[in-house]
Design a protein around this motif. Structure first.
Motif, PDB file in Angstrom:
ATOM      1  N   ILE A 149     -27.571   3.851 -18.880  1.00 46.03           N
ATOM      2  CA  ILE A 149     -26.973   3.873 -20.222  1.00 46.03           C
ATOM      3  C   ILE A 149     -27.797   4.751 -21.155  1.00 46.03           C
ATOM      4  O   ILE A 149     -27.264   5.541 -21.942  1.00 46.03           O
ATOM      5  CB  ILE A 149     -26.857   2.441 -20.782  1.00 46.03           C
ATOM      6  N   ARG A 150     -29.123   4.638 -21.054  1.00 47.91           N
ATOM      7  CA  ARG A 150     -30.001   5.428 -21.912  1.00 47.91           C
ATOM      8  C   ARG A 150     -29.855   6.926 -21.629  1.00 47.91           C
ATOM      9  O   ARG A 150     -29.769   7.743 -22.557  1.00 47.91           O
ATOM     10  CB  ARG A 150     -31.454   5.009 -21.714  1.00 47.91           C
ATOM     11  N   CYS A 151     -29.832   7.302 -20.357  1.00 47.26           N
ATOM     12  CA  CYS A 151     -29.709   8.719 -19.999  1.00 47.26           C
ATOM     13  C   CYS A 151     -28.374   9.287 -20.467  1.00 47.26           C
ATOM     14  O   CYS A 151     -28.306  10.429 -20.955  1.00 47.26           O
ATOM     15  CB  CYS A 151     -29.861   8.890 -18.490  1.00 47.26           C
ATOM     16  N   LEU A 152     -27.330   8.496 -20.331  1.00 48.24           N
ATOM     17  CA  LEU A 152     -26.013   8.925 -20.799  1.00 48.24           C
ATOM     18  C   LEU A 152     -26.009   9.057 -22.324  1.00 48.24           C
ATOM     19  O   LEU A 152     -25.405   9.989 -22.878  1.00 48.24           O
ATOM     20  CB  LEU A 152     -24.954   7.921 -20.340  1.00 48.24           C
ATOM     21  N   THR A 153     -26.674   8.139 -22.997  1.00 50.21           N
ATOM     22  CA  THR A 153     -26.778   8.199 -24.464  1.00 50.21           C
ATOM     23  C   THR A 153     -27.488   9.464 -24.900  1.00 50.21           C
ATOM     24  O   THR A 153     -27.081  10.129 -25.859  1.00 50.21           O
ATOM     25  CB  THR A 153     -27.532   6.965 -24.995  1.00 50.21           C
ATOM     26  N   PHE A 154     -28.565   9.825 -24.193  1.00 55.14           N
ATOM     27  CA  PHE A 154     -29.273  11.053 -24.529  1.00 55.14           C
ATOM     28  C   PHE A 154     -28.346  12.260 -24.416  1.00 55.14           C
ATOM     29  O   PHE A 154     -28.326  13.121 -25.310  1.00 55.14           O
ATOM     30  CB  PHE A 154     -30.485  11.257 -23.620  1.00 55.14           C
ATOM     31  N   LEU A 155     -27.597  12.346 -23.319  1.00 57.54           N
ATOM     32  CA  LEU A 155     -26.708  13.493 -23.134  1.00 57.54           C
ATOM     33  C   LEU A 155     -25.695  13.602 -24.272  1.00 57.54           C
ATOM     34  O   LEU A 155     -25.436  14.704 -24.777  1.00 57.54           O
ATOM     35  CB  LEU A 155     -25.986  13.371 -21.790  1.00 57.54           C
ATOM     36  N   ALA A 156     -25.146  12.472 -24.689  1.00 57.20           N
ATOM     37  CA  ALA A 156     -24.166  12.483 -25.780  1.00 57.20           C
ATOM     38  C   ALA A 156     -24.839  12.870 -27.099  1.00 57.20           C
ATOM     39  O   ALA A 156     -24.341  13.739 -27.836  1.00 57.20           O
ATOM     40  CB  ALA A 156     -23.507  11.110 -25.891  1.00 57.20           C
ATOM     41  N   PHE A 157     -25.969  12.248 -27.417  1.00 56.22           N
ATOM     42  CA  PHE A 157     -26.663  12.531 -28.672  1.00 56.22           C
ATOM     43  C   PHE A 157     -27.162  13.976 -28.709  1.00 56.22           C
ATOM     44  O   PHE A 157     -27.099  14.648 -29.747  1.00 56.22           O
ATOM     45  CB  PHE A 157     -27.848  11.577 -28.843  1.00 56.22           C
ATOM     46  N   HIS A 158     -27.649  14.468 -27.578  1.00 55.54           N
ATOM     47  CA  HIS A 158     -28.173  15.828 -27.533  1.00 55.54           C
ATOM     48  C   HIS A 158     -27.056  16.846 -27.696  1.00 55.54           C
ATOM     49  O   HIS A 158     -27.218  17.856 -28.393  1.00 55.54           O
ATOM     50  CB  HIS A 158     -28.919  16.051 -26.216  1.00 55.54           C
ATOM     51  N   ARG A 159     -25.920  16.584 -27.079  1.00 57.38           N
ATOM     52  CA  ARG A 159     -24.793  17.505 -27.155  1.00 57.38           C
ATOM     53  C   ARG A 159     -24.279  17.615 -28.590  1.00 57.38           C
ATOM     54  O   ARG A 159     -23.880  18.703 -29.045  1.00 57.38           O
ATOM     55  CB  ARG A 159     -23.680  17.027 -26.213  1.00 57.38           C
ATOM     56  N   PHE A 160     -24.301  16.503 -29.346  1.00 58.07           N
ATOM     57  CA  PHE A 160     -23.786  16.518 -30.714  1.00 58.07           C
ATOM     58  C   PHE A 160     -24.883  16.748 -31.757  1.00 58.07           C
ATOM     59  O   PHE A 160     -24.639  16.658 -32.958  1.00 58.07           O
ATOM     60  CB  PHE A 160     -23.055  15.201 -31.016  1.00 58.07           C
ATOM     61  N   GLY A 161     -26.110  17.038 -31.307  1.00 54.29           N
ATOM     62  CA  GLY A 161     -27.178  17.419 -32.215  1.00 54.29           C
ATOM     63  C   GLY A 161     -27.923  16.288 -32.885  1.00 54.29           C
ATOM     64  O   GLY A 161     -28.695  16.525 -33.824  1.00 54.29           O
ATOM     65  N   TYR A 162     -27.712  15.065 -32.416  1.00 54.02           N
ATOM     66  CA  TYR A 162     -28.417  13.937 -33.040  1.00 54.02           C
ATOM     67  C   TYR A 162     -29.852  13.799 -32.546  1.00 54.02           C
ATOM     68  O   TYR A 162     -30.685  13.182 -33.218  1.00 54.02           O
ATOM     69  CB  TYR A 162     -27.651  12.631 -32.791  1.00 54.02           C
ATOM     70  N   VAL A 163     -30.150  14.336 -31.373  1.00 57.16           N
ATOM     71  CA  VAL A 163     -31.536  14.434 -30.922  1.00 57.16           C
ATOM     72  C   VAL A 163     -31.790  15.871 -30.489  1.00 57.16           C
ATOM     73  O   VAL A 163     -30.894  16.544 -29.990  1.00 57.16           O
ATOM     74  CB  VAL A 163     -31.848  13.462 -29.752  1.00 57.16           C
ATOM     75  N   LYS A 164     -33.021  16.317 -30.697  1.00 52.07           N
ATOM     76  CA  LYS A 164     -33.382  17.685 -30.343  1.00 52.07           C
ATOM     77  C   LYS A 164     -34.745  17.699 -29.680  1.00 52.07           C
ATOM     78  O   LYS A 164     -35.610  16.890 -29.978  1.00 52.07           O
ATOM     79  CB  LYS A 164     -33.406  18.579 -31.590  1.00 52.07           C
ATOM     80  N   MET A 165     -34.924  18.673 -28.782  1.00 56.32           N
ATOM     81  CA  MET A 165     -36.225  18.868 -28.162  1.00 56.32           C
ATOM     82  C   MET A 165     -37.086  19.744 -29.067  1.00 56.32           C
ATOM     83  O   MET A 165     -36.574  20.533 -29.869  1.00 56.32           O
ATOM     84  CB  MET A 165     -36.075  19.525 -26.792  1.00 56.32           C
ATOM     85  N   VAL A 166     -38.390  19.609 -28.944  1.00 55.52           N
ATOM     86  CA  VAL A 166     -39.307  20.408 -29.757  1.00 55.52           C
ATOM     87  C   VAL A 166     -39.140  21.889 -29.438  1.00 55.52           C
ATOM     88  O   VAL A 166     -39.128  22.738 -30.331  1.00 55.52           O
ATOM     89  CB  VAL A 166     -40.768  19.971 -29.514  1.00 55.52           C
ATOM     90  N   PHE A 167     -38.994  22.219 -28.146  1.00 57.50           N
ATOM     91  CA  PHE A 167     -38.850  23.615 -27.723  1.00 57.50           C
ATOM     92  C   PHE A 167     -37.411  23.871 -27.288  1.00 57.50           C
ATOM     93  O   PHE A 167     -36.914  23.245 -26.353  1.00 57.50           O
ATOM     94  CB  PHE A 167     -39.814  23.926 -26.581  1.00 57.50           C
ATOM     95  N   ALA A 168     -36.749  24.812 -27.977  1.00 61.35           N
ATOM     96  CA  ALA A 168     -35.351  25.118 -27.685  1.00 61.35           C
ATOM     97  C   ALA A 168     -35.161  25.607 -26.251  1.00 61.35           C
ATOM     98  O   ALA A 168     -34.104  25.402 -25.646  1.00 61.35           O
ATOM     99  CB  ALA A 168     -34.826  26.152 -28.677  1.00 61.35           C
ATOM    100  N   SER A 169     -36.197  26.239 -25.679  1.00 63.38           N
ATOM    101  CA  SER A 169     -36.089  26.765 -24.321  1.00 63.38           C
ATOM    102  C   SER A 169     -35.930  25.661 -23.274  1.00 63.38           C
ATOM    103  O   SER A 169     -35.520  25.928 -22.140  1.00 63.38           O
ATOM    104  CB  SER A 169     -37.328  27.608 -23.987  1.00 63.38           C
ATOM    105  N   LEU A 170     -36.256  24.423 -23.660  1.00 62.86           N
ATOM    106  CA  LEU A 170     -36.146  23.295 -22.724  1.00 62.86           C
ATOM    107  C   LEU A 170     -34.781  22.616 -22.777  1.00 62.86           C
ATOM    108  O   LEU A 170     -34.551  21.646 -22.063  1.00 62.86           O
ATOM    109  CB  LEU A 170     -37.242  22.259 -23.025  1.00 62.86           C
TER     110      LEU A 170
END
Length: 447
Positions: free
Chosen positions: A397-418
């Motif tokens: 559930i957590r991994c799926l949540t990350f994918l959804a949040f990351h796709r819609f911009g609610y979470v971001k990585m420090v380095f865009a290249s990652l």
């Protein structure tokens, strides 16, 4: 603490602030909004000192000073305790500013050395009593026991902080708000906390004459012990003189056994934070009489009907020196996975603090929710919650949540290249943990 955006401190300042040796001209601010968030800016130093302790302990003892399960739990508690600061100033600083603005009797100069030293002593004196009553008042102990729940003693233990302790500690600093400017208080409340980081180590032995005045690793090891001679001793923050004055000092003697007298035996970070509140609630209902119920809340953790305020020392479990820490077996691959996921979460946490001034409230809340979910799931994994398949459900559930949040911009990585590699990693993790989850569900239906 103070949450104004401003330039980072230099490396020299960063190192010196960890040992409370910053000069007045470096730490004098007219307004509290100008005070740096020293604690947040110390994150790289925390990490650097943790790595240094790890390497030195490996050289000295031939083994790591940090267990993955205990260390991750301590770091998780530290992250969790800082999350309310994303949304608002700390309760300690907010209430202080309110009293200063409305009830101050005198306005000491913010740039005076006398004000600086008076505040240093006042904050440390207030901390002594906050700390002491956090051991002697059950409802305050419910918050503070988080810090004592580790059965190891290393620099990660310093970061095992309570999410709720600030909601009681603010009371003890309010008298200072009658005359000390908030900007000076905001500096010293942070430095007092930062100083206490380095004393959580077994690598530093006795420091000679320094032990007479300052709180040191030796003194604080005693405070974290469950040995009979350690109980309710050495409450100092920066200066050990308060313990010497008020009769709560004890020198380090035989080997210290760390942890709670009644171990909680878990690495689930939310249970670590709230388990004693649950204990108080259950005890409250089981205890007859209004007076006794109030005593459950406001007397010591060891109190019971017919006992003295702080309980009976003879009822404490006997320490033999052979106690074994809670340490469920974890495959090396799973340890590596937990460490990787924690580091990825730490990047999101750091980026959130760096950009919080421009983020919407909904984005901040969703990031806080994701970070809390991550810390909880990692705790389930290292604690082997009801077997790994059960923890797998939450992790998928957590991994799926990350994918959804990351796709819609609610979470971001420090380095865009990652971005793409991280999404691929989480996609694979979702598939892997999801397959284990389906096995768990199928197994449950079969039984």
């Amino acid at each position: 603490m103070a949450v104004h955006e401003n330039p980072a401190v230099s490396l020299s300042q960063g190192i010196r602030m960890m040992f409370y040796v910053m000069a007045l001209n470096e730490t004098a601010f007219r307004n509290e909004e100008e005070v740096p968030d020293y604690v947040q800016q110390a994150t790289p130093l925390f990490i650097g000192m943790l790595v240094l302790e790890f390497l030195l302990s490996w050289v000295k003892n031939g083994r790591a000073a940090i267990r993955v399960n205990d260390g991750i739990t301590s770091l998780s508690a530290g992250v969790l305790s800082r999350l309310p600061g994303v949304l608002a100033k700390s309760v300690e600083l907010s209430t202080y500013i309110y009293v200063w603005n409305n009830y101050r009797l005198l306005e000491l100069p913010w740039d005076s050395p006398w004000t600086w030293w008076l505040t240093f002593l006042g904050v440390d004196f207030g901390y002594y009593w906050v700390h002491r009553l956090s051991h002697e008042v059950n409802i305050m102990w419910a918050a503070h026991q988080v810090h004592h729940s580790s059965e190891d003693y290393n620099l990660t233990t310093a970061l095992r902080q309570s999410l709720t302790q600030q909601y009681a500690s603010w009371l003890f600093y309010l008298p200072m708000a009658l005359l000390v400017p908030p900007s000076v208080f905001a500096v010293h409340i942070q430095f007092n906390l930062l100083y206490q980081f380095w004393i959580h180590t077994e690598l530093v032995s006795n420091l000679g004459p320094v032990e007479l005045v300052m709180n040191t690793p030796s003194h604080h090891r005693v405070h974290h012990g469950e040995n009979s001679y350690c109980i309710d001793k050495n409450y100092a923050g920066t200066l050990i003189i308060w313990d010497r004055i008020f009769g709560t000092f004890a020198p380090e003697r035989e080997k210290v056994i760390y942890g709670l007298t009644h171990p909680i035996n878990t690495f689930e970070v939310l249970w670590v934070q709230f388990q004693h509140y649950v204990h108080i609630w259950n005890t409250l209902w089981d205890t007859p009489g209004i007076t006794n119920k109030l005593s459950v809340i406001f007397k010591g953790p060891g109190w019971g009907p017919g006992k003295p305020r702080l309980g009976l020392p003879e009822e404490l479990p006997e320490i033999t020196g052979k106690e074994v820490p809670h340490n469920p077996s974890i495959p090396v691959a799973l340890q590596a996975y937990v460490m990787l996921q924690f580091l990825l979460m730490l990047g999101i946490y750091h980026e959130m603090f760096a950009t919080k001034a421009i983020l919407s409230q909904i984005t901040l809340l969703l990031r806080i929710g994701y970070i809390t979910l991550t810390l909880t799931c990692l705790g389930f994994l290292i604690d082997q919650r009801q077997g790994l398949p059960d923890a797998a459900i939450w992790e998928s559930i957590r991994c799926l949540t990350f994918l959804a949040f990351h796709r819609f911009g609610y979470v971001k990585m420090v380095f865009a290249s990652l971005t793409i590699p991280t999404e691929m990693l989480f996609l694979l993790c979702t598939v892997y943990w999801g397959s284990l989850s389906r096995q768990a569900v199928a197994k449950a239906k079969h039984h």
